[in-house]
Scaffold this motif. Sequence first.
Motif, PDB file in Angstrom:
ATOM      1  N   ILE A 114       0.831  -1.206   0.000  1.00  0.00           N
ATOM      2  CA  ILE A 114       0.000   0.000   0.000  1.00  0.00           C
ATOM      3  C   ILE A 114       0.865   1.255   0.000  1.00  0.00           C
ATOM      4  O   ILE A 114       0.606   2.205  -0.745  1.00  0.00           O
ATOM      5  CB  ILE A 114      -0.972  -0.019   1.201  1.00  0.00           C
ATOM      6  CG1 ILE A 114      -2.018  -1.120   1.014  1.00  0.00           C
ATOM      7  CG2 ILE A 114      -1.631   1.337   1.395  1.00  0.00           C
ATOM      8  CD1 ILE A 114      -2.857  -1.378   2.251  1.00  0.00           C
ATOM      9  N   ILE A 115       1.896   1.254   0.840  1.00  0.00           N
ATOM     10  CA  ILE A 115       2.796   2.410   0.890  1.00  0.00           C
ATOM     11  C   ILE A 115       3.474   2.616  -0.464  1.00  0.00           C
ATOM     12  O   ILE A 115       3.661   3.749  -0.912  1.00  0.00           O
ATOM     13  CB  ILE A 115       3.845   2.222   2.016  1.00  0.00           C
ATOM     14  CG1 ILE A 115       3.178   2.292   3.384  1.00  0.00           C
ATOM     15  CG2 ILE A 115       4.962   3.249   1.935  1.00  0.00           C
ATOM     16  CD1 ILE A 115       2.569   3.625   3.713  1.00  0.00           C
ATOM     17  N   LYS A 116       3.828   1.537  -1.142  1.00  0.00           N
ATOM     18  CA  LYS A 116       4.470   1.636  -2.459  1.00  0.00           C
ATOM     19  C   LYS A 116       3.568   2.363  -3.444  1.00  0.00           C
ATOM     20  O   LYS A 116       4.022   3.213  -4.210  1.00  0.00           O
ATOM     21  CB  LYS A 116       4.808   0.241  -2.976  1.00  0.00           C
ATOM     22  CG  LYS A 116       5.518   0.237  -4.299  1.00  0.00           C
ATOM     23  CD  LYS A 116       5.837  -1.172  -4.743  1.00  0.00           C
ATOM     24  CE  LYS A 116       6.546  -1.174  -6.073  1.00  0.00           C
ATOM     25  NZ  LYS A 116       6.858  -2.522  -6.531  1.00  0.00           N
ATOM     26  N   LYS A 117       2.277   2.053  -3.409  1.00  0.00           N
ATOM     27  CA  LYS A 117       1.340   2.702  -4.333  1.00  0.00           C
ATOM     28  C   LYS A 117       1.057   4.156  -3.927  1.00  0.00           C
ATOM     29  O   LYS A 117       0.898   5.019  -4.785  1.00  0.00           O
ATOM     30  CB  LYS A 117       0.051   1.910  -4.399  1.00  0.00           C
ATOM     31  CG  LYS A 117       0.258   0.542  -5.021  1.00  0.00           C
ATOM     32  CD  LYS A 117      -1.022  -0.032  -5.500  1.00  0.00           C
ATOM     33  CE  LYS A 117      -0.812  -1.403  -6.073  1.00  0.00           C
ATOM     34  NZ  LYS A 117      -0.167  -1.420  -7.356  1.00  0.00           N
ATOM     35  N   ILE A 118       1.011   4.418  -2.632  1.00  0.00           N
ATOM     36  CA  ILE A 118       0.721   5.780  -2.169  1.00  0.00           C
ATOM     37  C   ILE A 118       1.900   6.713  -2.404  1.00  0.00           C
ATOM     38  O   ILE A 118       1.710   7.906  -2.654  1.00  0.00           O
ATOM     39  CB  ILE A 118       0.309   5.757  -0.681  1.00  0.00           C
ATOM     40  CG1 ILE A 118      -1.058   5.095  -0.535  1.00  0.00           C
ATOM     41  CG2 ILE A 118       0.288   7.140  -0.083  1.00  0.00           C
ATOM     42  CD1 ILE A 118      -1.526   4.940   0.893  1.00  0.00           C
ATOM     43  N   LEU A 119       3.114   6.186  -2.336  1.00  0.00           N
ATOM     44  CA  LEU A 119       4.292   7.036  -2.524  1.00  0.00           C
ATOM     45  C   LEU A 119       4.341   7.665  -3.910  1.00  0.00           C
ATOM     46  O   LEU A 119       4.957   8.713  -4.094  1.00  0.00           O
ATOM     47  CB  LEU A 119       5.572   6.241  -2.264  1.00  0.00           C
ATOM     48  CG  LEU A 119       5.863   5.931  -0.802  1.00  0.00           C
ATOM     49  CD1 LEU A 119       7.082   5.050  -0.682  1.00  0.00           C
ATOM     50  CD2 LEU A 119       6.052   7.201   0.004  1.00  0.00           C
ATOM     51  N   ILE A 120       3.703   7.026  -4.871  1.00  0.00           N
ATOM     52  CA  ILE A 120       3.646   7.600  -6.219  1.00  0.00           C
ATOM     53  C   ILE A 120       2.919   8.951  -6.182  1.00  0.00           C
ATOM     54  O   ILE A 120       3.304   9.884  -6.887  1.00  0.00           O
ATOM     55  CB  ILE A 120       2.948   6.619  -7.184  1.00  0.00           C
ATOM     56  CG1 ILE A 120       3.794   5.355  -7.324  1.00  0.00           C
ATOM     57  CG2 ILE A 120       2.699   7.249  -8.544  1.00  0.00           C
ATOM     58  CD1 ILE A 120       3.097   4.224  -8.051  1.00  0.00           C
ATOM     59  N   LEU A 121       1.914   9.070  -5.336  1.00  0.00           N
ATOM     60  CA  LEU A 121       1.137  10.312  -5.260  1.00  0.00           C
ATOM     61  C   LEU A 121       1.948  11.487  -4.731  1.00  0.00           C
ATOM     62  O   LEU A 121       1.714  12.629  -5.131  1.00  0.00           O
ATOM     63  CB  LEU A 121      -0.091  10.101  -4.369  1.00  0.00           C
ATOM     64  CG  LEU A 121      -1.117   9.083  -4.868  1.00  0.00           C
ATOM     65  CD1 LEU A 121      -2.198   8.890  -3.823  1.00  0.00           C
ATOM     66  CD2 LEU A 121      -1.706   9.541  -6.184  1.00  0.00           C
TER      67      LEU A 121
END
Length: 116
Positions: A28-35
Amino acid sequence: MRINIPLEMIFVLGTLLLTISLLIYGGIIKKILILIGKKGIWVFPVIGGIVLLIAAILHIYRIFNFGTLLSHADPEDLFPLIIGMLQMKSFEAWTIFLAGFLGLLGSGIYYAWLRR
């Protein structure tokens, strides 16, 4: 010496559930860091999950190996077996500590990045 196997398996199950949650948290953190335009810290909870999995494996090994040996040990073999079990238990505790630290480190860095 008798070991309560059902309670030990509940501990292992809880450790495995926590491992899965750390791995999902890392994803989840990996996907949120893109933002927010950052990357890299998702590795900390994932490595923490892997270390926690190692701790669960060590716990299972310690319970079944030393539990069997201690239940059938002669009195002169008892002390070295207890020392070996305690050494493995301390290594298991350090792996659990490291997993928690890695998860906390990743979330602390993420929180610091969001505060800016």
